[in-house]
Design a protein around this motif. Structure first.
Motif, PDB file in Angstrom:
ATOM      1  N   ARG A 595      89.474  23.432  14.942  1.00  0.00           N
ATOM      2  CA  ARG A 595      90.616  24.072  15.549  1.00  0.00           C
ATOM      3  C   ARG A 595      90.515  25.064  16.416  1.00  0.00           C
ATOM      4  O   ARG A 595      89.279  25.795  16.459  1.00  0.00           O
ATOM      5  N   GLN A 596      91.621  25.255  17.293  1.00  0.00           N
ATOM      6  CA  GLN A 596      91.372  26.614  18.290  1.00  0.00           C
ATOM      7  C   GLN A 596      92.295  27.608  17.744  1.00  0.00           C
ATOM      8  O   GLN A 596      93.351  27.206  17.289  1.00  0.00           O
ATOM      9  N   LEU A 597      92.294  28.598  18.337  1.00  0.00           N
ATOM     10  CA  LEU A 597      92.978  29.916  18.007  1.00  0.00           C
ATOM     11  C   LEU A 597      94.660  29.378  18.393  1.00  0.00           C
ATOM     12  O   LEU A 597      95.397  29.797  17.441  1.00  0.00           O
ATOM     13  N   HIS A 601      96.546  22.205  14.172  1.00  0.00           N
ATOM     14  CA  HIS A 601      96.363  20.795  13.675  1.00  0.00           C
ATOM     15  C   HIS A 601      96.575  19.965  14.679  1.00  0.00           C
ATOM     16  O   HIS A 601      95.985  20.060  15.547  1.00  0.00           O
ATOM     17  N   THR A 602      97.668  19.034  14.376  1.00  0.00           N
ATOM     18  CA  THR A 602      97.647  17.878  15.395  1.00  0.00           C
ATOM     19  C   THR A 602      98.200  18.294  16.517  1.00  0.00           C
ATOM     20  O   THR A 602      98.672  17.326  17.345  1.00  0.00           O
ATOM     21  N   PHE A 667      91.128  18.928  17.239  1.00  0.00           N
ATOM     22  CA  PHE A 667      91.632  17.674  17.064  1.00  0.00           C
ATOM     23  C   PHE A 667      93.180  17.669  17.346  1.00  0.00           C
ATOM     24  O   PHE A 667      94.081  16.869  16.724  1.00  0.00           O
ATOM     25  N   CYS A 668      93.694  18.526  18.352  1.00  0.00           N
ATOM     26  CA  CYS A 668      95.063  18.839  18.417  1.00  0.00           C
ATOM     27  C   CYS A 668      95.604  18.114  19.674  1.00  0.00           C
ATOM     28  O   CYS A 668      96.668  18.221  19.856  1.00  0.00           O
ATOM     29  N   TYR A 669      94.704  17.223  20.271  1.00  0.00           N
ATOM     30  CA  TYR A 669      95.149  16.744  21.656  1.00  0.00           C
ATOM     31  C   TYR A 669      95.407  15.270  21.677  1.00  0.00           C
ATOM     32  O   TYR A 669      94.574  14.346  21.500  1.00  0.00           O
TER      33      TYR A 669
END
Ligand code: SF4
Length: 704
Positions: A595-597, A601-602, A667-669
């Motif tokens: 993840r990123q700050l 999540h998705t 994995f949010c994109y």
């Protein structure tokens, strides 16, 4: 600057994102959140991170689902490789009344159950919903569908940790709260990036360092926290067991074990001692890439400090040897007696705001609420009495197993509440094909997610600030989230929707308020039996175990015994197992996801949040500058990543925190859904997929 608008109301609640569980206050006017402020909760004392402070306006996003939707008779056929265009949803769905949508949603599930048996259905609940929603959802699957095919994303985050902890010390939750780092002399953070994923927890760790605590960070990717570390061990990806066994070898050989603790409180030490004999630091140094002397130094410091604490995250758990990794961490704590006191212990940093609570409430295919096994006859009898119906003795299928069963035609109907497996599951193309193959899919959510896009019926639910319920953070603290807004349009409370579904599946539930569900939970969950709703309203937070009313709650547990049948902890020796898919000539690099700050999540919430999306608007891959140079790609250029399962194109960001040869992708994109590439190979115990390691190749160019 512009003056802050005056709020009409201030509503005390909790952050909807990570497991730290920061308390906050919503400032509300005209049914809109104007701003969010930190509140003095036990985990945050007023602090918030960027997500908690600015990540609220997704609730007001124009793409919120406000009416029930039903798949059109003339909709294009469902396909796993769809390209989603939310603005053209009307080509796929039509608006329906609640009555029609619920009747259709439930009647098809009922038909499948009656024609093919209870195990032809499955349900995924959500780690973002409340405890009451999780509890009612698993009860619906167990008593309405009639099987244990119920799971949620704990399977994708800490299932291996929970498996190892239950086996070793009888409890899957943390032994000490995050705040205990302030009392520790030494803290090990392994396989976690708290500044990104548990930001407020990271601030307490930094505060501890400033007060003299020694911090050891172990991670193949260098997290920001490494800057504050006394020692940073950048071990080679996938070599956790080699490193940890070598540390134990040192502790044994240098006589640094806590012999009294081992004798009085543990079992099977001899087997562990024999096993680590084969892991001398000199032999393991080339395997894990850490000098033998550093391994010795860290092992000594951990064993001999007054109080040592271990915190870990997905870097430990998301491997085919995730359970083994955690068995090593448990063994380290047991052999040195570094558990059961303030500032010691084992803390798996839980990801989502309520993944602890959703697991406690029984959203797990092998456990009823409070980790009571479905295959234990006496336990089952008790739940049969409580719920007034016969229950299936067989454990159900886990998240990834459900997808395989759907593709094989064994699972034919699903009810998914607030999860997005089309984005979050490994080998996402496969997961999407499985969802598309279902005869009937009901999705309950606040947005038309990639998963909802494949549904037959979409039920518009309420967002976090639109409901009241209890949420359990990573510290085992049960906290009250309070309703600040009215849901938009015809969106409804999740508890109402679950109960409407239940009624149409032949169940007779009528809980008007989450308090009533919580009361029922207290009757079957000894851990929270003593927590009253009134106390939560008064104190906002109570930490379990809290077995009887008036008990203070216990932030530190295992002080004199472990909750196992013998009261003792158990050593489980493990050996090195390699990752399922190693790099080779064809796919020479390693993909690590996480993840990123700024995103969650998705991405369904944070990418619809103004501030957060402005900070991180585009899909990125973090690539070592040397690899970029070799590829001939300038930072910011486009690259295409390919594994044996799929490919995606995204922007390359130069980042030397990963070693050369390893690529990190959040994995949010949705436009570059990286889980199309990940490997669904499972840890045999926790059934968690190997998100932290698969083989890929990278080429310049592509289209974003
Ligand atoms: Fe929310 Fe976690 Fe940030 Fe706290 S640290 S504000 S709980 S996301």
């Amino acid at each position: 600057g512009t003056a802050l608008q005056e709020a009409e109301r201030q509503v005390p609640s909790v952050c909807p994102y990570c497991g730290v569980g920061c308390q906050l206050t919503y400032h509300v006017k005209d049914n809109r959140i104007l701003r969010v402020e930190g509140r003095d909760g036990p985990a945050n004392h007023g602090r918030l991170c960027v997500k908690g402070r600015y990540g609220f306006d997704y609730a007001h996003h124009p793409q919120r689902l406000t009416q029930p939707l039903v798949r059109r008779a003339d909709a294009p056929p469902k396909r796993g490789d769809f390209t989603m265009d939310p603005s053209r949803w009307q080509e796929v769905f039509r608006v329906a009344t609640w009555e029609e949508a619920l009747d259709l949603a439930a009647s098809r599930l009922r038909e499948i159950r009656d024609a093919h048996g209870p195990r032809a259905l499955a349900g995924f609940g959500s780690a973002k919903g409340s405890n009451e929603e999780a509890y009612l959802f698993q009860k619906l699957v167990r008593t309405g569908f009639g099987s244990n095919n119920v799971d949620h994303c704990t399977r994708l985050c800490h299932a291996s940790s929970v498996a190892a902890l239950l086996e070793g010390i009888g409890s899957g939750a943390v032994s000490n709260p995050v705040m205990d780092v302030l009392q520790a002399e030494l803290v090990i953070v392994i396989g976690a990036n708290p500044t990104v994923n548990h930001p407020v927890a990271a601030t307490w760790i930094k505060n501890a360092v400033r007060r003299g605590t020694k911090l050891v960070v172990c991670d193949p990717r260098r997290p920001d926290l490494a800057r504050h570390a006394w020692r940073y061990l950048q071990f080679k990806p996938d070599t956790d067991v080699a490193l940890l066994n070598a540390m134990m070898h040192v502790i044994v050989h240098e006589g640094l074990v806590d012999a009294d603790f081992i004798a009085e409180r543990t079992l099977d030490y001899e087997a562990l001692r024999r096993n680590v004999e084969g892991y001398a630091p000199e032999a393991m140094a080339p395997v894990c890439g850490i000098p033998a002397e550093t391994i010795r130094e860290v092992a000594r410091a951990y064993a001999t400090s007054r109080a040592s604490m271990i915190l870990w995250g997905m870097g430990v758990s998301q491997h085919v040897h995730g359970t083994d990794n955690v068995r090593c961490l448990i063994a380290l704590a047991l052999m040195t007696g570094q558990v059961g006191r303030p500032g010691t212990g084992l803390h798996p940093l839980r990801g989502q705001n309520n993944v602890q609570g959703a697991s406690d409430a029984g959203l797990i295919p092998m456990m009823y609420p409070d980790y009571q096994r479905v295959d234990a006859p006496d336990v089952r009898e008790r739940f049969e009495q409580l719920w007034g119906t016969k229950l299936d003795a067989r454990p159900g299928l886990t998240v990834v197993e459900v997808m395989d069963a759907a593709l094989a035609g064994q699972v034919r109907g699903m009810y998914i509440m607030g999860e997005n497996p089309a984005m979050s599951d490994p080998d996402a193309n496969h997961a999407r094909e499985a969802l598309a193959a279902l005869e009937h899919l009901v999705v309950q959510d606040i947005f038309l997610t990639e998963t909802a896009y494949l549904a037959d019926v979409v039920l518009p639910a309420s967002a976090f600030p639109e409901k009241t319920g209890t949420f359990t953070n990573t510290d085992r603290t049960v906290q009250l989230g309070r309703q600040a807004l009215t849901p938009p349009g015809d969106a409804r409370q999740d508890l109402w929707i679950i109960q409407q579904m239940a009624r149409r599946l032949g169940l007779d539930w009528d809980h008007a308020h989450p308090r009533e569900v919580f009361e029922e939970m207290r009757r079957c969950m000894p851990s929270i039996a003593g927590i009253t709703w009134e106390r939560l309203e008064r104190e906002h937070a109570v930490t379990y175990p809290c077995p009887e009313e008036g008990a203070p709650g216990q932030p530190v547990v295992f002080t004199d015994r472990f909750p196992t049948p013998t009261g003792r902890g158990r050593f489980v020796p493990v050996d090195v197992i390699p990752a399922d898919e190693r790099p080779d000539d064809e796919y020479p690099m390693v993909l690590i996801t996480g993840r990123q700050l700024e995103h969650w999540h998705t991405g369904s919430m944070t990418r619809r949040t103004g501030v957060l999306d402005a900070l991180e608007p585009d899909p990125v891959a973090l690539v070592h500058p040397l690899d970029l140079e070799r590829l001939g790609v300038a930072p910011g250029g486009i690259i295409t990543l390919q594994s044996r399962r799929g490919e995606v194109s995204l922007y390359a960001r130069a980042d030397d925190s990963s070693p050369p040869g390893a690529v990190f992708v959040p994995f949010c994109y949705y436009e570059a859904a990286i889980n199309k590439l990940t490997n669904p190979a499972l840890d045999p115990y926790g059934k968690i997929p190997e998100f932290k390691y698969c083989a890929v190749r990278v080429r310049p160019g592509g289209r974003v």
